[in-house]
Motif scaffolding. Structure first.
Motif, PDB file in Angstrom:
ATOM      1  N   UNK A 261       0.832  -1.199   0.000  1.00  0.00           N
ATOM      2  CA  UNK A 261       0.000   0.000   0.000  1.00  0.00           C
ATOM      3  C   UNK A 261       0.869   1.252   0.000  1.00  0.00           C
ATOM      4  N   UNK A 262       0.454   2.219  -0.809  1.00  0.00           N
ATOM      5  CA  UNK A 262       1.107   3.527  -0.866  1.00  0.00           C
ATOM      6  C   UNK A 262       0.360   4.478   0.063  1.00  0.00           C
ATOM      7  N   UNK A 263       1.094   5.162   0.919  1.00  0.00           N
ATOM      8  CA  UNK A 263       0.506   6.156   1.822  1.00  0.00           C
ATOM      9  C   UNK A 263       1.304   7.453   1.714  1.00  0.00           C
ATOM     10  N   UNK A 264       0.640   8.552   2.008  1.00  0.00           N
ATOM     11  CA  UNK A 264       1.331   9.843   2.087  1.00  0.00           C
ATOM     12  C   UNK A 264       1.060  10.428   3.465  1.00  0.00           C
ATOM     13  N   UNK A 265       2.113  10.539   4.264  1.00  0.00           N
ATOM     14  CA  UNK A 265       1.959  10.994   5.642  1.00  0.00           C
ATOM     15  C   UNK A 265       1.976  12.516   5.713  1.00  0.00           C
ATOM     16  N   UNK A 266       1.233  13.028   6.669  1.00  0.00           N
ATOM     17  CA  UNK A 266       1.193  14.475   6.844  1.00  0.00           C
ATOM     18  C   UNK A 266       2.604  15.010   7.088  1.00  0.00           C
ATOM     19  N   UNK A 267       2.979  16.032   6.321  1.00  0.00           N
ATOM     20  CA  UNK A 267       4.292  16.649   6.460  1.00  0.00           C
ATOM     21  C   UNK A 267       5.369  16.026   5.600  1.00  0.00           C
ATOM     22  N   UNK A 268       5.089  14.875   4.978  1.00  0.00           N
ATOM     23  CA  UNK A 268       6.093  14.215   4.146  1.00  0.00           C
ATOM     24  C   UNK A 268       6.119  14.836   2.755  1.00  0.00           C
ATOM     25  N   UNK A 269       7.280  14.845   2.142  1.00  0.00           N
ATOM     26  CA  UNK A 269       7.411  15.399   0.794  1.00  0.00           C
ATOM     27  C   UNK A 269       6.854  14.463  -0.267  1.00  0.00           C
ATOM     28  N   UNK A 270       6.867  13.184   0.019  1.00  0.00           N
ATOM     29  CA  UNK A 270       6.463  12.198  -0.984  1.00  0.00           C
ATOM     30  C   UNK A 270       5.838  10.999  -0.296  1.00  0.00           C
ATOM     31  N   UNK A 271       5.106  10.185  -1.036  1.00  0.00           N
ATOM     32  CA  UNK A 271       4.524   8.972  -0.457  1.00  0.00           C
ATOM     33  C   UNK A 271       5.595   7.937  -0.117  1.00  0.00           C
ATOM     34  N   UNK A 272       5.161   6.907   0.597  1.00  0.00           N
ATOM     35  CA  UNK A 272       6.002   5.759   0.905  1.00  0.00           C
ATOM     36  C   UNK A 272       5.154   4.502   0.767  1.00  0.00           C
ATOM     37  N   UNK A 273       5.813   3.363   0.774  1.00  0.00           N
ATOM     38  CA  UNK A 273       5.128   2.078   0.604  1.00  0.00           C
ATOM     39  C   UNK A 273       5.157   1.332   1.931  1.00  0.00           C
ATOM     40  N   UNK A 274       4.006   0.807   2.342  1.00  0.00           N
ATOM     41  CA  UNK A 274       3.926  -0.003   3.551  1.00  0.00           C
ATOM     42  C   UNK A 274       3.512  -1.415   3.177  1.00  0.00           C
ATOM     43  N   UNK A 275       3.763  -2.335   4.094  1.00  0.00           N
ATOM     44  CA  UNK A 275       3.577  -3.757   3.797  1.00  0.00           C
ATOM     45  C   UNK A 275       2.121  -4.159   3.680  1.00  0.00           C
ATOM     46  N   UNK A 276       1.239  -3.396   4.323  1.00  0.00           N
ATOM     47  CA  UNK A 276      -0.098  -3.924   4.530  1.00  0.00           C
ATOM     48  C   UNK A 276      -1.107  -2.795   4.658  1.00  0.00           C
ATOM     49  N   UNK A 277      -2.317  -3.022   4.194  1.00  0.00           N
ATOM     50  CA  UNK A 277      -3.377  -2.030   4.351  1.00  0.00           C
ATOM     51  C   UNK A 277      -3.748  -1.807   5.813  1.00  0.00           C
ATOM     52  N   UNK A 278      -3.451  -2.777   6.673  1.00  0.00           N
ATOM     53  CA  UNK A 278      -3.884  -2.720   8.065  1.00  0.00           C
ATOM     54  C   UNK A 278      -2.911  -2.002   8.981  1.00  0.00           C
ATOM     55  N   UNK A 279      -1.686  -1.755   8.498  1.00  0.00           N
ATOM     56  CA  UNK A 279      -0.633  -1.262   9.392  1.00  0.00           C
ATOM     57  C   UNK A 279       0.082  -0.056   8.783  1.00  0.00           C
ATOM     58  N   UNK A 280      -0.640   1.051   8.597  1.00  0.00           N
ATOM     59  CA  UNK A 280      -0.017   2.201   7.936  1.00  0.00           C
ATOM     60  C   UNK A 280       0.843   3.061   8.849  1.00  0.00           C
ATOM     61  N   UNK A 281       0.740   2.874  10.166  1.00  0.00           N
ATOM     62  CA  UNK A 281       1.441   3.763  11.092  1.00  0.00           C
ATOM     63  C   UNK A 281       2.690   3.144  11.711  1.00  0.00           C
ATOM     64  N   UNK A 282       2.744   1.831  11.795  1.00  0.00           N
ATOM     65  CA  UNK A 282       3.838   1.145  12.477  1.00  0.00           C
ATOM     66  C   UNK A 282       5.099   1.238  11.611  1.00  0.00           C
ATOM     67  N   UNK A 283       6.168   1.878  12.117  1.00  0.00           N
ATOM     68  CA  UNK A 283       7.358   2.098  11.276  1.00  0.00           C
ATOM     69  C   UNK A 283       8.035   0.817  10.817  1.00  0.00           C
ATOM     70  N   UNK A 284       7.858  -0.277  11.546  1.00  0.00           N
ATOM     71  CA  UNK A 284       8.529  -1.509  11.124  1.00  0.00           C
ATOM     72  C   UNK A 284       7.945  -2.067   9.830  1.00  0.00           C
TER      73      UNK A 284
END
Length: 318
Positions: A261-284
């Motif tokens: 899943x691609x997410x764009x966090x508040x304050x970030x310049x660009x999106x990032x990719x996370x492993x799972x739709x269920x875990x967008x906040x956990x940095x690991x």
């Protein structure tokens, strides 16, 4: 209510020491990991803002939570190009409520123009209805490659409304019926938290669909998905490498084997990719800025991995 100045954080598991180490469990056993098989579905998180605040939203969406902000078409185009090169077939949109993001119709066009199938998870309430004209136009160009999955937690209004607020069932059902009348492919997502057996739940939905002329086969596990509950405070077993054989499960059947899943966090310049739709906040579970870099093994180091994916056997895509 989520604090508007901080990322939501999942509460720690009840059992001390569990889900702490990505390599070993609290009992010292080797934690299970899932290697990427193929990128079947790329999810785009459209932002965490939602028109309602649900009682048990795993991502803590609400009218105030903008921890994940709205991506634009320009934000997602590099990921669509990467996904095409990887042979991905489906692009899914989830939130928050995806139709809160005014860029969604244009993002859907970009997806469909590139030959992908598109899936949108929506509560089918006012934000979706505000886009009726644009949505009809997108649907006319989709050629059967657009599916909208409507969240209808239970077939009875009073049970759905306990989760999503008084009157929300009637609005969601009206939106579902509108989609059906306008020729969209529609699916429904329900919840298995009500103490009924699956057969009784599917029979209840079947009666509801028949009463409203909605052509959904309630016995089809894709057309009507019944999701397990997710509560990171509830004690669940950790998944070890031995569990695959014990449970008769395959790691390549777990959602993170075939999706990112691609997410764009508040304050970030660009999106990032996370492993799972269920875990967008956990940095690991943050796997970096590219899909190529994100296709690496994922340690099942969170209660959701156990409860929803392995033990629950659920996945957000079909």
């Amino acid at each position: 209510m989520t604090r508007p100045d901080a990322l939501p954080a999942a509460p720690p598991p009840l059992a001390p020491g569990k889900f702490r180490d990505p390599y070993v469990t609290a009992r010292g056993e080797t934690r299970a990991t899932v290697a990427p098989a193929t990128l079947r579905t790329l999810w785009i998180n459209t932002g965490t803002l939602c028109n309602i605040t649900c009682a048990n939203c795993y991502i803590e969406s609400s009218p105030r939570n903008d921890a994940l902000v709205y991506p634009t078409v320009a934000d997602i185009l590099p990921y669509l190009d990467e996904a095409a090169a990887l042979g991905t077939g489906e692009i899914g949109f989830t939130g928050g409520e995806p139709f809160m993001n005014r860029h969604l119709p244009a993002m859907l066009d970009a997806v469909l123009e590139r030959g992908f199938r598109a899936l949108v998870l929506t509560n089918a309430m006012k934000p979706m209805r505000n886009h009726e004209d644009a949505l009809r136009a997108v649907g006319a160009r989709a050629g059967g490659r657009l599916t909208l999955r409507v969240s209808l937690d239970h077939y009875a209004a009073e049970r759905h409304d306990v989760e999503r607020g008084a009157g929300s069932f009637a609005q969601a059902l009206d939106g579902l019926a509108w989609l059906s009348r306008n020729g969209f492919i529609v699916h429904v997502a329900g919840r298995s938290a009500f103490g009924e057996g699956e057969g009784a739940m599917r029979a209840g939905y079947a009666a509801l669909f028949a009463a409203h002329g909605i052509p959904i086969d309630a016995d089809d596990p894709v057309a009507l998905m019944l999701f397990p509950e997710m509560d990171a405070r509830v004690d669940v077993p950790e998944i070890t490498t031995a569990c695959w054989g014990i449970l008769g499960k395959r790691p390549d059947a777990v959602m993170c084997a075939t999706s990112r899943m691609v997410v764009k966090r508040r304050g970030a310049d660009a999106p990032t990719v996370v492993a799972c739709t269920l875990l967008p906040y956990d940095p690991q579970f943050d796997l970096g800025p590219t899909l190529a870099g994100a296709l690496r093994p994922v340690a099942l180091n969170h209660p959701h991995c156990a409860k929803f994916c392995v033990l629950g056997g659920a996945a957000c895509a079909a």
